[in-house]
Design an enzyme around this catalytic site. Structure first.
Site, PDB file in Angstrom:
ATOM      1  N   THR A 109       0.823  -1.199   0.000  1.00  0.00           N
ATOM      2  CA  THR A 109       0.000   0.000   0.000  1.00  0.00           C
ATOM      3  C   THR A 109       0.865   1.261   0.000  1.00  0.00           C
ATOM      4  O   THR A 109       2.014   1.229   0.469  1.00  0.00           O
ATOM      5  CB  THR A 109      -0.889   0.007   1.266  1.00  0.00           C
ATOM      6  N   ASP A 110       0.277   2.370  -0.454  1.00  0.00           N
ATOM      7  CA  ASP A 110       1.015   3.639  -0.399  1.00  0.00           C
ATOM      8  C   ASP A 110       1.146   4.161   1.037  1.00  0.00           C
ATOM      9  O   ASP A 110       1.945   5.048   1.311  1.00  0.00           O
ATOM     10  CB  ASP A 110       0.368   4.697  -1.308  1.00  0.00           C
ATOM     11  N   GLU A 111       0.352   3.576   1.973  1.00  0.00           N
ATOM     12  CA  GLU A 111       0.375   4.092   3.351  1.00  0.00           C
ATOM     13  C   GLU A 111       1.718   3.868   4.033  1.00  0.00           C
ATOM     14  O   GLU A 111       2.011   4.504   5.044  1.00  0.00           O
ATOM     15  CB  GLU A 111      -0.732   3.450   4.187  1.00  0.00           C
TER      16      GLU A 111
ATOM     17  N   TYR B  14      -1.641  -0.420  11.102  1.00  0.00           N
ATOM     18  CA  TYR B  14      -1.832  -1.096   9.809  1.00  0.00           C
ATOM     19  C   TYR B  14      -0.635  -0.839   8.892  1.00  0.00           C
ATOM     20  O   TYR B  14      -0.007  -1.774   8.376  1.00  0.00           O
ATOM     21  CB  TYR B  14      -3.128  -0.620   9.132  1.00  0.00           C
TER      22      TYR B  14
ATOM     23  N   LYS C  58       2.261  -3.380   7.356  1.00  0.00           N
ATOM     24  CA  LYS C  58       2.496  -3.579   5.917  1.00  0.00           C
ATOM     25  C   LYS C  58       3.953  -3.221   5.582  1.00  0.00           C
ATOM     26  O   LYS C  58       4.603  -3.914   4.808  1.00  0.00           O
ATOM     27  CB  LYS C  58       1.534  -2.712   5.082  1.00  0.00           C
TER      28      LYS C  58
HETATM   29  P1  NAD Z   1      -9.853  -7.058   2.390  1.00  0.00           P
HETATM   30  O1  NAD Z   1      -9.834  -6.781   3.857  1.00  0.00           O
HETATM   31  O2  NAD Z   1     -11.080  -6.763   1.607  1.00  0.00           O
HETATM   32  O3  NAD Z   1      -9.525  -8.604   2.137  1.00  0.00           O
HETATM   33  C1  NAD Z   1      -8.522  -9.288   2.828  1.00  0.00           C
HETATM   34  C2  NAD Z   1      -8.709 -10.788   2.586  1.00  0.00           C
HETATM   35  O4  NAD Z   1      -7.668 -11.481   3.283  1.00  0.00           O
HETATM   36  C3  NAD Z   1     -10.047 -11.343   3.111  1.00  0.00           C
HETATM   37  O5  NAD Z   1     -10.621 -12.211   2.170  1.00  0.00           O
HETATM   38  C4  NAD Z   1      -9.639 -12.097   4.373  1.00  0.00           C
HETATM   39  O6  NAD Z   1     -10.500 -13.187   4.666  1.00  0.00           O
HETATM   40  C5  NAD Z   1      -8.240 -12.561   4.012  1.00  0.00           C
HETATM   41  N1  NAD Z   1      -7.405 -12.798   5.212  1.00  0.00           N
HETATM   42  C6  NAD Z   1      -7.225 -11.948   6.251  1.00  0.00           C
HETATM   43  N2  NAD Z   1      -6.435 -12.525   7.179  1.00  0.00           N
HETATM   44  C7  NAD Z   1      -6.100 -13.751   6.688  1.00  0.00           C
HETATM   45  C8  NAD Z   1      -5.295 -14.816   7.170  1.00  0.00           C
HETATM   46  N3  NAD Z   1      -4.680 -14.738   8.353  1.00  0.00           N
HETATM   47  N4  NAD Z   1      -5.157 -15.919   6.408  1.00  0.00           N
HETATM   48  C9  NAD Z   1      -5.779 -16.020   5.206  1.00  0.00           C
HETATM   49  N5  NAD Z   1      -6.567 -15.048   4.703  1.00  0.00           N
HETATM   50  C10 NAD Z   1      -6.726 -13.935   5.433  1.00  0.00           C
HETATM   51  O7  NAD Z   1      -8.585  -6.320   1.820  1.00  0.00           O
HETATM   52  P2  NAD Z   1      -8.378  -5.553   0.428  1.00  0.00           P
HETATM   53  O8  NAD Z   1      -8.835  -4.176   0.588  1.00  0.00           O
HETATM   54  O9  NAD Z   1      -8.886  -6.399  -0.663  1.00  0.00           O
HETATM   55  O10 NAD Z   1      -6.777  -5.522   0.383  1.00  0.00           O
HETATM   56  C11 NAD Z   1      -6.050  -6.613  -0.162  1.00  0.00           C
HETATM   57  C12 NAD Z   1      -4.564  -6.295  -0.093  1.00  0.00           C
HETATM   58  O11 NAD Z   1      -4.296  -5.101  -0.817  1.00  0.00           O
HETATM   59  C13 NAD Z   1      -4.048  -6.058   1.317  1.00  0.00           C
HETATM   60  O12 NAD Z   1      -2.758  -6.618   1.410  1.00  0.00           O
HETATM   61  C14 NAD Z   1      -3.986  -4.537   1.441  1.00  0.00           C
HETATM   62  O13 NAD Z   1      -2.991  -4.144   2.359  1.00  0.00           O
HETATM   63  C15 NAD Z   1      -3.634  -4.145   0.023  1.00  0.00           C
HETATM   64  N6  NAD Z   1      -4.098  -2.820  -0.413  1.00  0.00           N
HETATM   65  C16 NAD Z   1      -5.396  -2.440  -0.249  1.00  0.00           C
HETATM   66  C17 NAD Z   1      -5.829  -1.190  -0.731  1.00  0.00           C
HETATM   67  C18 NAD Z   1      -7.259  -0.730  -0.602  1.00  0.00           C
HETATM   68  O14 NAD Z   1      -7.556   0.423  -0.914  1.00  0.00           O
HETATM   69  N7  NAD Z   1      -8.190  -1.563  -0.179  1.00  0.00           N
HETATM   70  C19 NAD Z   1      -4.912  -0.351  -1.356  1.00  0.00           C
HETATM   71  C20 NAD Z   1      -3.583  -0.773  -1.492  1.00  0.00           C
HETATM   72  C21 NAD Z   1      -3.192  -2.003  -1.031  1.00  0.00           C
HETATM   73  O1  DAU Z   2      -4.031   4.113   0.578  1.00  0.00           O
HETATM   74  C1  DAU Z   2      -4.286   2.740   0.511  1.00  0.00           C
HETATM   75  C2  DAU Z   2      -5.097   2.312   1.708  1.00  0.00           C
HETATM   76  O2  DAU Z   2      -6.394   2.852   1.530  1.00  0.00           O
HETATM   77  C3  DAU Z   2      -5.155   0.804   1.900  1.00  0.00           C
HETATM   78  O3  DAU Z   2      -3.875   0.317   2.174  1.00  0.00           O
HETATM   79  C4  DAU Z   2      -6.101   0.430   3.042  1.00  0.00           C
HETATM   80  O4  DAU Z   2      -6.231  -0.973   3.119  1.00  0.00           O
HETATM   81  C5  DAU Z   2      -7.447   1.059   2.777  1.00  0.00           C
HETATM   82  O5  DAU Z   2      -8.290   0.804   3.873  1.00  0.00           O
HETATM   83  C6  DAU Z   2      -7.329   2.571   2.551  1.00  0.00           C
HETATM   84  O6  DAU Z   2      -6.954   3.248   3.768  1.00  0.00           O
HETATM   85  P1  DAU Z   2      -7.647   4.630   4.224  1.00  0.00           P
HETATM   86  O7  DAU Z   2      -7.501   4.748   5.673  1.00  0.00           O
HETATM   87  O8  DAU Z   2      -7.200   5.760   3.375  1.00  0.00           O
HETATM   88  O9  DAU Z   2      -9.182   4.291   3.791  1.00  0.00           O
HETATM   89  P2  DAU Z   2     -10.591   4.537   4.502  1.00  0.00           P
HETATM   90  O10 DAU Z   2     -11.637   4.181   3.512  1.00  0.00           O
HETATM   91  O11 DAU Z   2     -10.658   3.907   5.856  1.00  0.00           O
HETATM   92  O12 DAU Z   2     -10.597   6.115   4.708  1.00  0.00           O
HETATM   93  C7  DAU Z   2     -10.480   7.005   3.607  1.00  0.00           C
HETATM   94  C8  DAU Z   2     -10.486   8.418   4.160  1.00  0.00           C
HETATM   95  O13 DAU Z   2     -11.804   8.685   4.691  1.00  0.00           O
HETATM   96  C9  DAU Z   2      -9.537   8.641   5.330  1.00  0.00           C
HETATM   97  O14 DAU Z   2      -9.025   9.968   5.266  1.00  0.00           O
HETATM   98  C10 DAU Z   2     -10.409   8.485   6.564  1.00  0.00           C
HETATM   99  C11 DAU Z   2     -11.751   9.012   6.084  1.00  0.00           C
HETATM  100  N1  DAU Z   2     -12.929   8.392   6.737  1.00  0.00           N
HETATM  101  C12 DAU Z   2     -13.009   7.041   6.749  1.00  0.00           C
HETATM  102  C13 DAU Z   2     -14.081   6.391   7.354  1.00  0.00           C
HETATM  103  C14 DAU Z   2     -14.158   4.887   7.388  1.00  0.00           C
HETATM  104  C15 DAU Z   2     -13.917   9.175   7.300  1.00  0.00           C
HETATM  105  O15 DAU Z   2     -13.866  10.423   7.260  1.00  0.00           O
HETATM  106  N2  DAU Z   2     -14.987   8.551   7.898  1.00  0.00           N
HETATM  107  C16 DAU Z   2     -15.089   7.191   7.971  1.00  0.00           C
HETATM  108  O16 DAU Z   2     -16.068   6.680   8.562  1.00  0.00           O
END
Ligand code: NAD
Ligand code: DAU
Length: 351
Positions: free
Chosen positions: A134-136, A159, A163
């Site tokens: 992730t970019d975080e 988190y 990562k």
């Molecule tokens: P998500 O939470 O929707 O899905 C995670 C999946 O992993 C689920 O199906 C869960 O059951 C499985 N999982 C969790 N713990 C596990 C374990 N111990 N063993 C086996 N399976 C397990 O997540 P997502 O948003 O789809 O993110 C997927 C990946 O991409 C993550 O590595 C996250 O850090 C990365 N990522 C997410 C975002 C985003 O915006 N969502 C952005 C950049 C990177």
């Molecule tokens: O940047 C990549 C990341 O983006 C991924 O690695 C993470 O898995 C994914 O969850 C996401 O992280 P963020 O923390 O940026 O996403 P989130 O949707 O939780 O929040 C987006 C923005 O909105 C953040 O500034 C927090 C704000 N927010 C979020 C929630 C859930 C609110 O203001 N209210 C809320 O209830």
């Protein structure tokens, strides 16, 4: 049929993972795709109903932290590569329970790294450990600047620290043991099948049910948003054409302040639900800020654009429209994932 590649995709029942699994199963009938997922609250096999009977797809319900189960599996399937997405992924949950993030994101990744090192021995030809990050991990930007692949890691939440740690271990296994790896760091994804704890699906669900829209702090935080299917396409490209040992940033060229995005979402939801203009905006409620809230993320995705020819195919307006339509047409899915334990998480987080 002998498959050309035997690919393990971890976390394939989750949001991004399910799009990656579908793309690989459909585009590569000569690969066998093993989707390994422990099905936490975020994993849902309904996400993959359309591919579950394909001959080149199998599901394995295993936890990546279960070392014995993982090692047994590796003996049996002899995977040639992995795309590792399984993770605890929600920042707010990491603030409540950081150890759960260390267990899955750090220790789970370590267990996979060891299993691959053992399985492949030193025969690394046509092998790949592709780690999805992730970019975080880069921390936060001020009002200007972009994260590049050489920006120093500076994570601020449990988190992102977990990562970042897993990224470091993947790289270290490459340097120390020669394990062939590639890492990509992506910005915020949105689209269908995202669990409604993340901003966009949470707010869509709350608007449907006329519930308050909890905006953290002053709402002036900035994120870069990418449609999930474009992320899956980038992963496909990096998997096949990325250079071993390299990192690729993936972004949407699409920065939004939260409050501007929320206003746009409210306008589109009023239209989609046929409600009077302004109804959804009335639900906006400013709430206590997220601790350690990163001000701004923005990605310089020029490396993947120039070297691999990737760029987003969907504009934010198009992607948001598709996303809203999907959630409105899949209220059963929303209802099933928000029943049970979701309610206790929601009450704890927002009440
Ligand atoms: P998500 O939470 O929707 O899905 C995670 C999946 O992993 C689920 O199906 C869960 O059951 C499985 N999982 C969790 N713990 C596990 C374990 N111990 N063993 C086996 N399976 C397990 O997540 P997502 O948003 O789809 O993110 C997927 C990946 O991409 C993550 O590595 C996250 O850090 C990365 N990522 C997410 C975002 C985003 O915006 N969502 C952005 C950049 C990177
Ligand atoms: O940047 C990549 C990341 O983006 C991924 O690695 C993470 O898995 C994914 O969850 C996401 O992280 P963020 O923390 O940026 O996403 P989130 O949707 O939780 O929040 C987006 C923005 O909105 C953040 O500034 C927090 C704000 N927010 C979020 C929630 C859930 C609110 O203001 N209210 C809320 O209830």
């Amino acid at each position: 049929m002998k498959h050309k590649k035997t690919i393990l995709i971890t976390g394939g029942a989750g949001f991004i993972g399910s799009h990656v699994v579908r793309l690989f199963v459909e585009n590569y009938p000569n690969y066998h795709i093993y989707n390994l997922d422990s099905l936490t609250y975020a994993g849902n096999l309904e996400n993959l109903e359309d591919v579950e009977n394909k001959p080149n797809y199998s599901f394995l319900k295993v936890d990546i932290t279960d070392e014995r189960a993982i090692n047994k599996l590796f003996d049996k399937y002899q995977f040639t590569s992995v795309i590792h997405l399984a993770a605890e992924s929600h920042v707010d949950r990491s603030i409540e329970d950081p150890l759960a993030f260390v267990k899955t994101n750090v220790i789970g990744t370590m267990i996979l790294l060891n299993a691959f090192k053992e399985l492949w021995k030193d025969d690394y030809k046509n092998k790949l450990f592709y780690h999805i990050s992730t970019d975080e991990v880069y921390g936060t930007l001020g009002e200007t600047g972009l994260f590049t692949e050489t920006t120093s890691y500076d994570p601020n939440s449990p988190y992102s620290a977990s990562k970042a740690s897993s990224d470091h271990f993947v790289r270290a296994y490459g340097e120390t043991y020669g394990l062939p790896y590639v890492i990509s760091n992506c910005s915020n994804n949105y689209g269908q099948n995202q669990f409604p704890e993340k901003l966009i699906p949470l707010f869509i669900n709350n608007i449907i049910h006329n519930k308050p829209l909890p905006v953290y702090g002053d709402g002036n935080y900035t994120r870069d948003w990418l449609y999930v299917k474009d992320h899956a396409i980038a992963i496909d490209l990096i998997f096949h054409k990325g250079i071993t040992g390299e990192t690729y940033n993936i972004g949407g060229f699409n920065e939004w302040k939260n409050i501007d995005l929320i206003n746009l979402l409210c306008e589109q939801m009023d239209i989609a639900l046929n409600r009077p203009n302004g109804s959804s905006k009335k639900l906006i409620t400013y709430v206590k800020d997220r601790p350690g809230h990163d001000l701004r993320y923005a990605i310089d995705a020029s490396k993947i654009k120039e070297e691999l020819g990737w760029q987003p195919s969907v504009t934010f307006q198009q992607g948001l429209k598709k996303t809203i339509e999907w959630y409105l047409n899949n209220e059963d899915w929303l209802q099933s994932v928000t029943s049970g334990t979701y309610q206790s998480y929601y009450d704890k987080q927002y009440n």
